[in-house]
Design an enzyme around this catalytic site. Structure first.
Site, PDB file in Angstrom:
ATOM      1  N   ASN A   7       0.809  -1.143   0.044  1.00  6.82           N
ATOM      2  CA  ASN A   7       0.068  -0.111  -0.044  1.00  6.82           C
ATOM      3  C   ASN A   7       0.911   1.081   0.077  1.00  6.82           C
ATOM      4  O   ASN A   7       1.375   1.597   0.846  1.00  6.82           O
ATOM      5  CB  ASN A   7      -1.043  -0.212   1.265  1.00  6.82           C
ATOM      6  CG  ASN A   7      -1.682   1.037   1.375  1.00  6.82           C
ATOM      7  OD1 ASN A   7      -1.880   1.954   0.652  1.00  6.82           O
ATOM      8  ND2 ASN A   7      -2.478   0.964   2.294  1.00  6.82           N
ATOM      9  N   ARG A  93      -2.742  -2.023  -3.152  1.00  4.87           N
ATOM     10  CA  ARG A  93      -3.957  -1.322  -3.149  1.00  4.87           C
ATOM     11  C   ARG A  93      -3.984   0.176  -4.149  1.00  4.87           C
ATOM     12  O   ARG A  93      -2.774   0.702  -4.105  1.00  4.87           O
ATOM     13  CB  ARG A  93      -3.985  -0.347  -1.556  1.00  4.87           C
ATOM     14  CG  ARG A  93      -4.924   0.368  -1.499  1.00  4.87           C
ATOM     15  CD  ARG A  93      -4.783   1.194  -0.312  1.00  4.87           C
ATOM     16  NE  ARG A  93      -5.865   2.026   0.031  1.00  4.87           N
ATOM     17  CZ  ARG A  93      -5.905   3.356   0.588  1.00  4.87           C
ATOM     18  NH1 ARG A  93      -4.895   3.773   0.922  1.00  4.87           N
ATOM     19  NH2 ARG A  93      -6.869   3.903   0.714  1.00  4.87           N
ATOM     20  N   HIS A 182     -12.785   4.021   0.345  1.00 10.05           N
ATOM     21  CA  HIS A 182     -12.850   2.928   1.474  1.00 10.05           C
ATOM     22  C   HIS A 182     -13.501   1.700   1.088  1.00 10.05           C
ATOM     23  O   HIS A 182     -14.034   0.893   1.905  1.00 10.05           O
ATOM     24  CB  HIS A 182     -13.521   3.550   2.683  1.00 10.05           C
ATOM     25  CG  HIS A 182     -12.717   4.497   3.304  1.00 10.05           C
ATOM     26  ND1 HIS A 182     -13.436   5.733   3.999  1.00 10.05           N
ATOM     27  CD2 HIS A 182     -11.301   4.706   3.662  1.00 10.05           C
ATOM     28  CE1 HIS A 182     -12.508   6.282   4.442  1.00 10.05           C
ATOM     29  NE2 HIS A 182     -11.071   5.882   4.407  1.00 10.05           N
ATOM     30  N   ARG A 243     -10.704  17.068   6.988  1.00 10.78           N
ATOM     31  CA  ARG A 243     -11.511  17.415   5.831  1.00 10.78           C
ATOM     32  C   ARG A 243     -12.717  17.762   6.367  1.00 10.78           C
ATOM     33  O   ARG A 243     -13.403  17.275   7.444  1.00 10.78           O
ATOM     34  CB  ARG A 243     -11.400  16.295   5.096  1.00 10.78           C
ATOM     35  CG  ARG A 243     -10.284  15.792   4.363  1.00 10.78           C
ATOM     36  CD  ARG A 243     -10.601  14.900   3.280  1.00 10.78           C
ATOM     37  NE  ARG A 243      -9.225  13.767   3.034  1.00 10.78           N
ATOM     38  CZ  ARG A 243      -9.286  12.714   3.257  1.00 10.78           C
ATOM     39  NH1 ARG A 243     -10.539  11.968   3.463  1.00 10.78           N
ATOM     40  NH2 ARG A 243      -8.194  11.962   2.892  1.00 10.78           N
ATOM     41  N   GLU A 385      -8.221  -4.295   5.445  1.00  8.80           N
ATOM     42  CA  GLU A 385      -8.374  -4.290   3.850  1.00  8.80           C
ATOM     43  C   GLU A 385      -7.157  -4.979   3.106  1.00  8.80           C
ATOM     44  O   GLU A 385      -7.118  -5.471   2.290  1.00  8.80           O
ATOM     45  CB  GLU A 385      -7.754  -2.735   3.697  1.00  8.80           C
ATOM     46  CG  GLU A 385      -9.203  -1.820   3.987  1.00  8.80           C
ATOM     47  CD  GLU A 385      -8.810  -0.329   4.397  1.00  8.80           C
ATOM     48  OE1 GLU A 385      -8.205  -0.177   5.469  1.00  8.80           O
ATOM     49  OE2 GLU A 385      -9.100   0.443   3.640  1.00  8.80           O
TER      50      GLU A 385
END
Ligand code: ADP
Length: 401
Positions: A7, A93, A182, A243, A385
């Site tokens: 990743n 990923r 996600h 964010r 993940e």
């Protein structure tokens, strides 16, 4: 089969080496992270079943980072492979798969070209993913390399959920639409939730709440994502670490005019200086906010806004799912904060969501946290993940043998 899961972020490489017999029988034999790639202070932190080490040394780029990872796997005290030839496949990923990729794929020249084409949509994320793929193709040649996309699971969104109400030509011209992110995490926890509930995923109405430094919720009907809170970019939706999530787009133009800011500068404010950090003025980490809340109004306000906006999304997704069977909390906050889980669920008793305070003390492990008389089963499920990437890679690589 030895599967390396990679990743690559802009300044990090996270990795895990899986030894897989099949999808359910596996062992993580090594894992680690290379941090601060290309900036002073870079380091490798590596753990294997045999030993652990931290090495501080300059890492100028992703290729050098992956060379270090391979050296840690194949030599010294942490050696778990006799050579790079023992790696059977690599799973990567990849953040953005655009409209083209709605599932994981073997990386061919055409696929890599298509991932490059998506970089326009994810200028911060796809370029480091591509660097990681190219470096692995060179360093671990001749083995299947598989791309697993963050956006893929949301490929099932209906058109009316992904088209924005702006002139349609911008969808046609630039592919501006909701993609969602996600996806690997939402998919994993939805599958685990069905197992925990002892019911087929194909029968369930689920809301999955991924709450880490990025936050996204998904409405999952019969195993398919039908809506999700992140949109064209990960900026839309709930309140995140830095964010802003949903705001009136007119705020952008107002700020540009009043503060004399450029589009780039406002983008930076909404991505890096807003959310939990922006409201509280303290930190982007909700742990600091929970600590400060008893004596700080803005910290309390931050927690109230996080919960209020989460409730609004749960209500909206409840409506489009036509009811709800399971509500899942995952990622850093979702797995670790009983306070935030409780504050999101309280007031939703009328939807059949009843939290058990004792069960809700759980952290970082799979657990049911609702009462036995709760119509909706509320669960904490640690996300994984990397395991989804390893499994998809295993399936694709096995088919090639
Ligand atoms: P990322 O999205 O970067 O992978 P994580 O899923 O690890 O992030 O989530 C990071 C966030 O989770 C932190 O910013 C923090 O707010 C929250 N978090 C992590 N651990 C805890 C904890 N023990 N208690 C409360 N919040 C936590």
């Amino acid at each position: 089969m030895n599967i390396l899961v990679v990743n690559c972020g802009s300044s990090t490489v996270k990795y895990q080496l899986f030894r897989m017999e099949d999808e359910d029988r596996y062992e993580v034999v090594a894992r680690g992270i290379v941090e601060r790639i290309g900036i002073p202070g870079s380091r490798l932190e590596h753990r294997s079943a045999l030993d652990t080490f931290v090495e501080d040394r300059p890492v100028p780029n992703h290729r050098v980072a992956l060379e270090l990872v391979i050296a840690a796997l194949t030599s010294g005290k942490t050696r778990v492979l006799s050579g790079v030839g023992e790696i059977d496949a690599v799973g990567h990923r990849v953040v953005h798969g655009g409209e083209k990729f709605t599932g994981s794929v073997l990386i061919t020249d055409e696929v890599l070209e298509a991932i490059r084409a998506c970089a326009d949509l994810a200028p911060l994320h796809n370029p480091p993913n591509i660097l990681g793929i190219e470096a692995c193709q060179e360093l671990i040649p001749g083995v299947p390399q598989v791309a697993v996309f963050d956006t893929a699971f949301h490929g099932t969104l209906p058109e009316y959920a992904y088209i924005y109400a702006i002139p349609y030509e911008y969808y046609e011209k630039y592919r501006i639409r909701r993609y969602g992110f996600h996806g690997t995490s939402h998919r994993y926890v939805a599958e685990r939730a069905a197992k925990m509930m002892g019911r087929p995923l194909a029968e369930l109405r689920l809301i999955t709440c991924h709450m880490g430094s990025g936050v996204s919720f998904a409405a999952i009907l019969h195993g398919k994502s039908i809506d999700t809170s992140m949109g064209f970019t990960p900026l839309e939706g709930l309140v995140m670490g830095t964010r802003c999530g949903d705001i009136d787009p007119a705020i952008v133009f107002f700020l540009m005019e009043k503060e004399g800011l450029s589009a780039k500068e406002v983008e930076e404010i909404l991505n890096k200086k807003s959310g939990v950090l922006g409201i509280s003025g303290i930190s982007s980490d909700t742990r600091d906010i929970e600590d400060a809340a008893p004596h700080n109004h803005r910290a309390r306000l931050t927690l109230d806004i996080i919960a209020y906006r989460a409730k609004k999304y749960i209500g909206a997704y409840y409506a489009i799912l036509g009811g709800l069977d399971g509500l899942v909390f995952t990622a850093g906050i979702g797995e670790n904060s009983p306070y935030i889980r409780k504050s999101i669920c309280s007031g939703l008793e009328h939807l059949g969501i009843l939290i058990d305070d004792e069960r809700n003390t759980v952290r970082r492990k799979e657990a049911l946290i609702s009462r036995d008389d709760s119509r909706v089963q509320v669960m904490v499920i640690p996300t994984n993940e990397e395991l989804v990437i390893a499994r998809d890679t295993w399936r694709i690589a096995r088919g090639m043998r």
